[in-house]
Write a protein that holds these residues in place. Structure first.
Motif: not given
Ligand code: TEU
Length: 581
Positions: A93, A96, A136, A178, A197, A231, A233, A237, A289, A291, A314, A324, A362-363, A448
């Motif tokens: 990833d 990540y 993770h 994923f 993930f 930041r 990540d 969760y 981060e 969401n 988000f 999403g 980046h996402d 992405r």
């Molecule tokens: O992203 C986290 C993530 O993908 C979710 O929290 C989010 O809810 C989702 O994108 C909503 O569409 C972070 C990183 O930014 C990402 O690049 C990594 O793949 C992911 O964590 C795993 O580490």
């Protein structure tokens, strides 16, 4: 100066304000500049190191490549650089999935290169911010390699292990981000382990105090290296609820893990320990981060009583994406919804915590494609969003290439994509009954990889990014869309960003001012004011590709900046962005 003149001159007020900066003086709230911390006045620039600048010909960006461009970033007004993960990683990833939290990925350079980057950045007044991926690790991390050996080793419960259900099936029907379930069977232990993930990203067990301490020690390692912040990540969760099945939301009979585990009660205990043991007392900023943390809950997450300084939520970036967290498809949305989402976050951070403003990372896809109609002029669209980003209350986050107005790629076959999420979403779409063509349209819209193609520095080989075979193809439009060309063009997106950054630094309204939405019901114009100490600036942005008439409350104001030449006081040109005094 005698006492009377001293008071009359306003010097008394200034002096009082210096000693009691937040007291109400003579009815007017004095907001002295020193009330804000350095990062509240900074612009943060996010770098995806793999795609920024390659100095070795490997086709992958590196740390020395970042150091090489520090003056470029300085000129953009950047005060901090957030690096997406630069640690050793199998790159399932793209970093990540971390296999060592306190080392540098050899593809990116050495610890010495990192120290040099921190020192060179520091000379230019720029801090380096690290990405902490603590939900993770990689399945190749030595912690996991040990943990999976058997049920009795010293790290046996560093990850989340569960027995199969009596019929041998997975403990719950939760779907990971994923593709497939969150549970993967491990032959050695004869148990399942959980991964929110990919299966190569096993979730760490935060219930175990040894795990928490190991993670906190890793963060402290980087503090000792002099970083300016973190930041954090995927942080909502880390706390898991009871392991019970959820109502399926797809034809696979599973439910999105996000719906089951996000922001589980008890999570704040872990986070306060994190804050107390790692961040407290340091002159850094933290941005989680997160969401799925609602505006009402923000007070527990950020500010004095909370944990972080800011969180990325988000609500505004998920508007163009239906579903999403489960399975993404483009969807219609209204400008009023975007304004409402941002305004709600503004209201929630008015008196507590601070807002990180962003449109790209980046996402997410490139913003000129994502937030505008297909045929919209992408240069104008990029300038429109830049204007909102750099005049909003909060810390602006610019993602690499956004300042050039970089756009989405348009690759026709799924094989061309690197992003693990694009592949799993593609498969999911087919499973749900969509055609290959439909699934491809979805991927083109939200992949992405749109944001991960190499930085476009010039019109030479591989856009000046690398002399080798690049890990991801360069966007075809690099011949015309690149930093060198934009440098020379006074009307470029890059120069518009620079102008706005300078304007932000020179006008206290934009750092300190209150936010107020103007024309709330307009589906064409996004307008808001920023006021402090009786001074006001107003931003107005036309989101349509038509001329839009302005109401009197704006047409009678003085225009101080416009993205268009010969701005007309009675109307906004297509996608025009302007600032009024
Ligand atoms: O992203 C986290 C993530 O993908 C979710 O929290 C989010 O809810 C989702 O994108 C909503 O569409 C972070 C990183 O930014 C990402 O690049 C990594 O793949 C992911 O964590 C795993 O580490």
């Amino acid at each position: 100066m005698n006492r009377r003149n001293f008071i009359k001159s306003g010097a008394a007020l200034t002096a009082l304000a210096f000693f009691y900066p937040e007291k109400i003086l003579g009815g007017a709230k004095v907001m002295a500049a020193e009330n804000l911390k350095w990062w509240q006045k900074s612009i943060v620039y996010q770098i995806y190191p793999k795609s920024f600048q390659d100095t070795t010909g490997s086709g992958t960006g590196d740390l020395n490549g970042i150091t090489q461009h520090l003056d470029y970033l300085k000129k953009l007004g950047v005060g901090a650089i957030w690096l997406t993960p630069i640690y050793p990683s199998p790159q399932v990833d793209n970093g990540y999935d971390i296999s060592d939290y306190t080392a540098i990925n050899p593809d990116f350079g050495t610890m010495k290169d990192f120290e040099k980057l921190v020192a060179e950045a520091d000379k230019r007044g720029i801090k380096i911010v690290m990405d902490l991926v603590f939900n993770h690790s990689s399945d190749k991390h030595e912690w996991f390699l040990e943990s999976k050996k058997n049920r009795t080793n010293p790290k046996a419960d560093w990850y989340i292990w569960k027995d199969a259900k009596p019929d041998g099936s997975a403990p719950t029907n939760w779907r990971c981000f994923f593709g497939g379930g969150v549970w993967t069977w491990c032959e050695e232990r004869q148990q399942y382990y959980m991964h929110t993930f990919a299966k190569e990203q096993p979730d760490l067990n935060w219930e175990n105090p040894e795990v928490r301490q190991a993670l906190f020690d890793a963060a402290k390692f980087w503090l000792d290296k002099g970083v300016g912040g973190f930041r954090i990540d995927a942080i909502p969760y880390i706390k898991k609820p009871a392991y019970v099945d959820g109502t399926p939301d797809g034809k696979d009979g599973m439910v999105a893990v996000h719906k089951m585990t996000v922001n589980t009660p008890g999570i704040l205990d872990f986070l306060h320990e994190f804050k107390d043991k790692v961040f407290a007392g340091h002159d850094i900023f933290t941005v989680g981060e997160a969401n799925g943390v609602s505006p009402e809950e923000l007070k527990y997450w950020i500010g004095e009583q909370g944990v972080f300084d800011m969180i990325f939520e988000f609500s505004h970036v998920l508007l163009p994406l239906k579903n999403g967290e489960v399975f993404c498809r483009p969807t219609e949305w209204k400008l009023t919804e975007l304004k409402q989402a941002i305004s709600e976050s503004q209201a929630a951070t008015k008196n507590n915590g601070w807002y990180p403003m962003y449109f790209e990372n980046h996402d997410r896809p490139r913003s000129p494609n994502y937030f505008f109609k297909k045929d919209a002029d992408k240069v104008k669209a990029a300038k429109a969003l830049a204007t909102i980003l750099l005049t909003m209350r909060g810390t602006p986050f610019i993602y690499e290439g956004q300042e050039l107005g970089m756009t989405n790629i348009d690759w026709d076959s799924i094989e061309m994509y690197n992003d693990i999420g694009s592949h799993t979403q593609f498969d999911f779409a087919l499973n749900e009954g969509f055609t290959v063509a439909q699934a491809m349209d979805f991927i083109k819209f939200f992949s992405r990889d749109n944001a991960r193609t190499p930085m476009q520095w010039n019109d030479k080989t591989n856009a000046g990014f690398s002399s080798g075979k690049t890990w991801l193809p360069v966007n075809d439009n690099f011949k015309t869309l690149n930093a060198a060309a934009e440098e020379k063009n006074s009307d470029s997106v890059l120069n518009w960003y620079r102008k706005l950054a300078k304007f932000r630094a020179e006008n206290i309204e934009l750092t300190h001012g209150d936010y107020k939405l103007i024309l709330p019901s307009s589906e064409e114009i996004f307008a808001f004011s920023r006021s402090v100490d009786g001074k006001t600036l107003i931003t107005a942005v036309n989101f349509t590709s038509e001329n839009v008439a302005l109401p009197l409350e704006l047409s009678n104001k003085k225009i101080v900046l416009s993205s268009e030449e010969n701005a007309d006081k009675n109307s906004l040109k297509p996608l025009e962005a302007r600032i009024y005094k």
